[in-house]
Design a protein around this motif. Structure first.
Motif, PDB file in Angstrom:
ATOM      1  N   HIS A 169     -17.476 -47.970   9.283  1.00 41.12           N
ATOM      2  CA  HIS A 169     -16.455 -47.712  10.295  1.00 41.12           C
ATOM      3  C   HIS A 169     -15.409 -48.821  10.239  1.00 41.12           C
ATOM      4  CE1 HIS A 169     -14.682 -47.471  14.362  1.00 41.12           C
ATOM      5  NE2 HIS A 169     -15.106 -46.225  14.395  1.00 41.12           N
ATOM      6  N   VAL A 170     -14.125 -48.456  10.040  1.00 42.73           N
ATOM      7  CA  VAL A 170     -13.086 -49.475   9.901  1.00 42.73           C
ATOM      8  C   VAL A 170     -11.991 -49.285  10.951  1.00 42.73           C
ATOM      9  CG1 VAL A 170     -13.512 -49.790   7.443  1.00 42.73           C
ATOM     10  CG2 VAL A 170     -11.780 -48.143   8.197  1.00 42.73           C
ATOM     11  N   SER A 171     -11.425 -50.403  11.404  1.00 48.33           N
ATOM     12  CA  SER A 171     -10.381 -50.392  12.428  1.00 48.33           C
ATOM     13  C   SER A 171      -9.419 -51.547  12.203  1.00 48.33           C
ATOM     14  CB  SER A 171     -10.996 -50.519  13.836  1.00 48.33           C
ATOM     15  OG  SER A 171     -11.903 -49.494  14.107  1.00 48.33           O
ATOM     16  N   GLY A 172      -8.376 -51.550  13.017  1.00 47.14           N
ATOM     17  CA  GLY A 172      -7.405 -52.647  13.047  1.00 47.14           C
ATOM     18  C   GLY A 172      -7.037 -52.908  14.498  1.00 47.14           C
ATOM     19  N   HIS A 173      -5.747 -52.902  14.767  1.00 50.26           N
ATOM     20  CA  HIS A 173      -5.168 -52.914  16.120  1.00 50.26           C
ATOM     21  C   HIS A 173      -5.184 -54.277  16.816  1.00 50.26           C
ATOM     22  CE1 HIS A 173      -3.770 -51.324  19.920  1.00 50.26           C
ATOM     23  NE2 HIS A 173      -4.824 -51.816  20.543  1.00 50.26           N
ATOM     24  N   THR A 174      -6.256 -55.032  16.718  1.00 49.76           N
ATOM     25  CA  THR A 174      -6.404 -56.233  17.543  1.00 49.76           C
ATOM     26  C   THR A 174      -5.537 -57.393  17.068  1.00 49.76           C
ATOM     27  OG1 THR A 174      -8.207 -57.217  16.249  1.00 49.76           O
ATOM     28  CG2 THR A 174      -8.812 -55.576  17.916  1.00 49.76           C
ATOM     29  N   HIS A 175      -5.198 -57.433  15.777  1.00 51.41           N
ATOM     30  CA  HIS A 175      -4.454 -58.533  15.151  1.00 51.41           C
ATOM     31  C   HIS A 175      -5.193 -59.871  15.289  1.00 51.41           C
ATOM     32  CE1 HIS A 175      -0.200 -56.603  14.940  1.00 51.41           C
ATOM     33  NE2 HIS A 175      -1.116 -55.654  15.072  1.00 51.41           N
ATOM     34  N   VAL A 203     -15.596 -43.694   8.427  1.00 43.72           N
ATOM     35  CA  VAL A 203     -14.699 -43.317   9.525  1.00 43.72           C
ATOM     36  C   VAL A 203     -13.612 -44.370   9.704  1.00 43.72           C
ATOM     37  CG1 VAL A 203     -14.500 -42.934  12.031  1.00 43.72           C
ATOM     38  CG2 VAL A 203     -16.435 -41.968  10.773  1.00 43.72           C
ATOM     39  N   MET A 204     -12.361 -43.889   9.839  1.00 44.19           N
ATOM     40  CA  MET A 204     -11.239 -44.748  10.208  1.00 44.19           C
ATOM     41  C   MET A 204     -10.839 -44.441  11.651  1.00 44.19           C
ATOM     42  SD  MET A 204      -8.571 -44.917   7.008  1.00 44.19           S
ATOM     43  CE  MET A 204      -8.455 -43.141   6.745  1.00 44.19           C
ATOM     44  N   ASN A 205     -10.787 -45.473  12.478  1.00 42.44           N
ATOM     45  CA  ASN A 205     -10.351 -45.342  13.870  1.00 42.44           C
ATOM     46  C   ASN A 205      -9.513 -46.579  14.176  1.00 42.44           C
ATOM     47  OD1 ASN A 205     -10.051 -44.520  16.542  1.00 42.44           O
ATOM     48  ND2 ASN A 205     -11.994 -45.442  17.189  1.00 42.44           N
ATOM     49  N   HIS A 206      -8.217 -46.400  14.415  1.00 41.54           N
ATOM     50  CA  HIS A 206      -7.320 -47.545  14.525  1.00 41.54           C
ATOM     51  C   HIS A 206      -7.790 -48.567  15.554  1.00 41.54           C
ATOM     52  CE1 HIS A 206      -3.726 -49.952  14.530  1.00 41.54           C
ATOM     53  NE2 HIS A 206      -3.512 -49.697  15.812  1.00 41.54           N
ATOM     54  N   THR A 207      -8.143 -48.112  16.743  1.00 39.81           N
ATOM     55  CA  THR A 207      -8.566 -49.017  17.809  1.00 39.81           C
ATOM     56  C   THR A 207     -10.091 -49.053  17.880  1.00 39.81           C
ATOM     57  OG1 THR A 207      -6.585 -48.448  19.079  1.00 39.81           O
ATOM     58  CG2 THR A 207      -8.361 -49.556  20.266  1.00 39.81           C
ATOM     59  N   PRO A 208     -10.708 -50.227  17.781  1.00 40.65           N
ATOM     60  CA  PRO A 208     -12.179 -50.301  17.821  1.00 40.65           C
ATOM     61  C   PRO A 208     -12.699 -50.210  19.259  1.00 40.65           C
ATOM     62  CG  PRO A 208     -11.278 -52.495  17.569  1.00 40.65           C
ATOM     63  CD  PRO A 208     -10.096 -51.549  17.547  1.00 40.65           C
ATOM     64  N   ASP A 209     -12.366 -49.121  19.931  1.00 36.29           N
ATOM     65  CA  ASP A 209     -12.646 -48.996  21.359  1.00 36.29           C
ATOM     66  C   ASP A 209     -14.108 -48.673  21.654  1.00 36.29           C
ATOM     67  OD1 ASP A 209     -11.645 -46.484  20.080  1.00 36.29           O
ATOM     68  OD2 ASP A 209     -12.329 -45.602  21.974  1.00 36.29           O
ATOM     69  N   GLN A 249      -6.766 -64.657  20.821  1.00 36.01           N
ATOM     70  CA  GLN A 249      -8.007 -64.073  20.309  1.00 36.01           C
ATOM     71  C   GLN A 249      -9.121 -64.096  21.349  1.00 36.01           C
ATOM     72  OE1 GLN A 249      -6.613 -66.882  19.209  1.00 36.01           O
ATOM     73  NE2 GLN A 249      -8.096 -68.355  18.420  1.00 36.01           N
ATOM     74  N   TYR A 250      -9.028 -64.997  22.328  1.00 37.04           N
ATOM     75  CA  TYR A 250     -10.048 -65.025  23.377  1.00 37.04           C
ATOM     76  C   TYR A 250      -9.911 -63.808  24.295  1.00 37.04           C
ATOM     77  CZ  TYR A 250     -10.792 -69.771  21.737  1.00 37.04           C
ATOM     78  OH  TYR A 250     -11.072 -70.850  20.947  1.00 37.04           O
ATOM     79  N   ILE A 251      -8.690 -63.275  24.384  1.00 34.93           N
ATOM     80  CA  ILE A 251      -8.477 -62.051  25.161  1.00 34.93           C
ATOM     81  C   ILE A 251      -9.048 -60.845  24.422  1.00 34.93           C
ATOM     82  CG2 ILE A 251      -6.741 -60.528  26.173  1.00 34.93           C
ATOM     83  CD1 ILE A 251      -4.924 -62.973  26.474  1.00 34.93           C
ATOM     84  N   THR A 252      -8.742 -60.738  23.112  1.00 35.60           N
ATOM     85  CA  THR A 252      -9.239 -59.589  22.344  1.00 35.60           C
ATOM     86  C   THR A 252     -10.766 -59.609  22.260  1.00 35.60           C
ATOM     87  OG1 THR A 252      -8.957 -60.781  20.231  1.00 35.60           O
ATOM     88  CG2 THR A 252      -7.119 -59.404  20.989  1.00 35.60           C
ATOM     89  N   LYS A 253     -11.368 -60.797  22.240  1.00 37.46           N
ATOM     90  CA  LYS A 253     -12.831 -60.877  22.224  1.00 37.46           C
ATOM     91  C   LYS A 253     -13.438 -60.326  23.499  1.00 37.46           C
ATOM     92  CE  LYS A 253     -13.658 -64.731  19.037  1.00 37.46           C
ATOM     93  NZ  LYS A 253     -14.194 -66.110  18.906  1.00 37.46           N
ATOM     94  N   LYS A 254     -12.731 -60.493  24.605  1.00 39.50           N
ATOM     95  CA  LYS A 254     -13.215 -59.979  25.882  1.00 39.50           C
ATOM     96  C   LYS A 254     -13.043 -58.463  25.986  1.00 39.50           C
ATOM     97  CE  LYS A 254     -14.575 -63.666  28.161  1.00 39.50           C
ATOM     98  NZ  LYS A 254     -15.978 -63.812  28.679  1.00 39.50           N
ATOM     99  N   ILE A 255     -12.007 -57.953  25.349  1.00 43.01           N
ATOM    100  CA  ILE A 255     -11.691 -56.526  25.469  1.00 43.01           C
ATOM    101  C   ILE A 255     -12.585 -55.667  24.571  1.00 43.01           C
ATOM    102  CG2 ILE A 255      -9.906 -54.783  25.073  1.00 43.01           C
ATOM    103  CD1 ILE A 255      -7.827 -56.880  25.825  1.00 43.01           C
ATOM    104  N   PHE A 256     -12.825 -56.130  23.335  1.00 44.83           N
ATOM    105  CA  PHE A 256     -13.514 -55.304  22.341  1.00 44.83           C
ATOM    106  C   PHE A 256     -14.879 -55.882  22.001  1.00 44.83           C
ATOM    107  CE2 PHE A 256      -8.925 -54.847  21.534  1.00 44.83           C
ATOM    108  CZ  PHE A 256      -8.798 -53.478  21.696  1.00 44.83           C
ATOM    109  N   GLU A 257     -15.830 -54.985  21.766  1.00 42.28           N
ATOM    110  CA  GLU A 257     -17.157 -55.412  21.318  1.00 42.28           C
ATOM    111  C   GLU A 257     -17.049 -56.177  20.001  1.00 42.28           C
ATOM    112  OE1 GLU A 257     -21.381 -53.419  19.796  1.00 42.28           O
ATOM    113  OE2 GLU A 257     -19.862 -52.158  20.754  1.00 42.28           O
TER     114      GLU A 257
END
Length: 356
Positions: free
Chosen positions: A291-297, A272-278, A305-313
């Motif tokens: 399952h592959v994603s991107g979006h977070t950079h 499965v490809m899902n751009h945002t790992p929501d 990166q400390y913000i993206t770690k808080k937002i996404f599992e």
């Protein structure tokens, strides 16, 4: 309410811009080179809003470039200005000395960030899936943002690295172009993309920026001519070996639930490809294998990166969740400033081994 929030946001942004300009002016005054204050402030505020102004007309494109770099100076300039102000206030060091040091650090960060943005690396992973199949190699790329600053030359690097690893499958996990596909088309990037080699083909999905551009039919046609099949809430059986699902981006509030895209044969591997790992729970519970994603950079620039770690599992890298292998790439390109600090442009090479 939205208008009031917009005015408030612009006021805050303008205040930060003024703070940076005030510090820059103080440093230039210490060097005795500050001239023409009206011109100084006009250029400063024009640059700070340049990314958005440059989108209004093609003749204003240079402002988009300036505005993109301004985002870098906004983030690191703000941090350095606050540190410099504290040092000047509490120590006998002069504005000239501290300011020159801060500008020097900023330029070093810009050089390092530019190198990491335009010098991609290959990340490798090996995963095992407990299903029947022949071992295969997958190349994953995401977040190219192909357009003004991430251009044809950068795409050529991806194609060369991907072909070098002789993949069985190439996956492009969204934000392939930066809003509009027109520059991709006009600059002949399709000819480069077309030279990607893969046993089972090249497949892509939409990211949020394809939606921002609002030229999805044109984008899909450009990808089709580049031998890239864009999947929009579709599941395909490929080579009678595995299923591949490409989800619509989260930006599309009407996208289908993943449960509506399940394959018929549960015995074959399901990618499965899902751009945002929501949400990793849904695919793991439904039996997705890869399952592959991107979006977070990966935040793109430290310390984001400390913000993206808080937002996404999972905001970056590989993790196994039950039987599912999830992988999130930081992307091959960049958004805004062509710089990366604490991350680097990358493509992933994943070797998949099957137990049965």
């Amino acid at each position: 309410m939205r208008i009031l929030l917009g005015i408030f946001a612009i006021a805050i942004y303008g205040g930060i811009t003024f703070y940076l300009g005030w510090n820059l002016r103080a440093w230039l005054n210490s060097l005795q080179v500050f001239r023409w204050p009206i011109l100084f402030w006009s250029v400063l505020f024009l640059t700070s809003f340049g990314y958005f102004i440059g989108k209004l007309h093609v003749l204003l494109t240079p402002l988009t470039v300036l505005g993109s770099y301004w985002m870098f100076f906004l983030q690191y300039g703000l941090m350095l200005c606050m540190i410099a102000n504290i040092i000047v206030f509490f120590t006998p060091l002069s504005t000239k000395f501290v300011g020159t040091g801060a500008v020097g650090i900023l330029l070093v960060l810009l050089a390092v960030g530019t190198y990491f943005a335009y010098t991609p690396v290959v990340r490798q992973a090996t995963i095992t899936i407990d299903k029947p199949g022949e071992d295969m190699r997958v190349v994953l790329g995401s977040d190219f943002h192909l357009g003004l600053l991430s251009g044809k030359g950068h795409l050529e690097k991806f194609v060369a690295l991907s072909n070098e690893h002789e993949p069985d499958l190439v996956l492009l996990a969204g934000d392939i172009v930066d809003d509009s596909p027109q520059r991709f088309i006009d600059k002949g990037m399709g000819e480069v993309m077309e030279s990607l080699q893969s046993t089972y083909g090249v497949y892509g999905i939409l990211g949020n920026h394809e939606y921002y551009g609002n030229e999805i039919p044109e984008f899909k046609q450009a990808m089709k001519e580049s031998n890239v099949e864009i999947l929009m809430d579709e599941t395909l059986l490929i080579g009678d070996r595995f299923y591949l699902t490409g989800r619509e981006d989260l930006t599309n509030k009407k996208r289908l639930a993943l449960s509506a895209l399940q394959p018929e044969n549960k015995e074959l591997p399901w990618f499965v490809m899902n751009h945002t790992p929501d949400d990793l729970d849904e695919p793991a519970n439904l039996g997705v294998d890869f399952h592959v994603s991107g979006h977070t950079h990966k935040g793109q620039m430290w310390p984001n990166q400390y913000i993206t770690k808080k937002i996404f599992e999972l905001d970056y890298g590989h993790r196994q969740k039950e039987q599912m292998h999830a992988l999130v790439s930081s992307g091959f390109g960049f958004w805004g400033p062509p710089t990366r600090i604490g991350s680097q442009s990358e493509l992933w090479v994943i070797d998949i081994q099957f137990n049965k």
